[in-house]
Design a protein around this motif. Structure first.
Motif: not given
Length: 335
Positions: A17-20, A47-52, A93-98
């Motif tokens: 679940g966390f990997a998805q 639910n991004l983690k790295e924002n990289n 803003k791609f690194r923030f998941g957009i």
């Protein structure tokens, strides 16, 4: 041992679940003909983690076929030739998941779009359906199914009446012109002038109708409507010159017809001005009413020229017959 096995299964389930990657849920984007701006297809990871950006990759598909991708590590875009306008909505803003996609309306095909995003070893996808409110303009792409998109600027019945009225107006003019040329004395210069003006109106009506007919609310649709309505004003002076070819002095009824035709044109132009910048148009009936008045006057004028004009000519003594007695009387008075 049994309890330990259950524990590892639960941990594996949680780990999966966390990997998805998870997304904001947007089922569809609905577009109508009044939308002239670019199409935005939303894709937002929550639910991004790295924002990289360097650890991210996004791919867009339509009908299961890739057409756009962006590799954050290499900062490299890849586009299908059918979707040259495709681009990320906001690269910053791609690194923030957009990972939302921007497409020109011309290239945006209706259907199911899939957005796949990868962050390091995690990935996920979401599906957004692009819906056009009505499909009446179709095209076939070499690598995609036949698709229909766009809606008509006016209602179908209004489209029919707009085109039918201007074509009928041109046809009625040529009928009037034919009767005048066949039944009444008309100079070659006047014939050339009337026919040239008629050709301009007819050409504008045909080209305007062709440009106006395709679905959508675009500059070409607006230009087509302008070619239909504005040159119709030429029909007012044309009717005047046709009457002049029939009657030496304009009868009152002919003057009334000219006034009505002028009024119809003014109403049509007013309706055009109200419609050209509005989508959906709210005053299409005004423009159609003006064009219908022009047609009505043209039909009445045709009958008037055919019956009354011919009768008037038959009852008029030849000009020579009138002039010769007058000349003789003048000669007697001089003697």
């Amino acid at each position: 041992m049994w309890a330990l096995g259950v524990w590892w299964v639960l941990l594996g389930t949680l780990g999966t679940g966390f990997a998805q990657l998870q997304f904001q849920k947007v089922d569809s984007v609905i577009v109508d003909s009044c939308n002239t701006s670019d199409i935005i297809l939303p894709c937002v990871v929550t639910n991004l983690k790295e924002n990289n950006e360097k650890s991210m990759f996004v791919k867009w598909k339509i009908h299961g076929r890739d057409f756009f991708s962006y590799d954050g590590y290499e900062k490299k875009f890849n586009r299908n030739s059918t979707f040259q306008s495709a681009n990320l909505l906001n690269l910053e803003k791609f690194r923030f998941g957009i990972a939302s996609l921007k497409l020109s309306k011309k290239e945006a095909l209706p259907g199911n779009y899939t957005c796949e995003v990868v962050e390091s070893h995690r990935e996920g996808d979401t599906i957004v359906e692009l819906i056009y409110t009505s499909g009446n303009s179709c095209r076939t792409e070499p690598t995609f199914p036949k698709v229909c998109q766009g809606t008509s600027w006016f209602e179908s019945l209004e489209n029919f009446f707009i085109i039918a009225t201007i074509i009928l107006a041109a046809v009625l003019f040529w009928l009037q012109f034919g009767i005048v040329v066949l039944k009444f004395d008309t100079t070659l210069q006047k014939k050339i002038g009337l026919s040239a003006a008629g050709i301009i109106v007819t050409f504008a009506a045909v080209i305007g109708s062709i440009i106006f007919m395709p679905a959508g609310y675009t500059a070409s649709n607006q230009a087509g409507l302008g070619l239909i309505v504005i040159p119709a004003g030429i029909l007012v002076p044309l009717l005047y010159f046709l009457f002049r070819s029939v009657f030496e002095k304009q009868p009152l009824f002919a003057v009334i017809l000219l006034a009505l035709k002028t009024l119809g044109y003014l109403i049509a132009v007013t309706g055009f001005a109200l419609c050209v910048s509005a989508c959906p148009p709210k005053h299409g009936s005004v423009m159609i009413a003006g064009l219908a008045i022009i047609d009505f006057v043209a039909a009445v004028g045709l009958i008037y020229i055919s019956i009354i004009g011919s009768s008037f000519k038959d009852h008029q003594p030849p000009r020579k017959a009138v002039e010769e007695p007058l000349n003789d009387a003048k000669g007697v008075m001089l003697e």
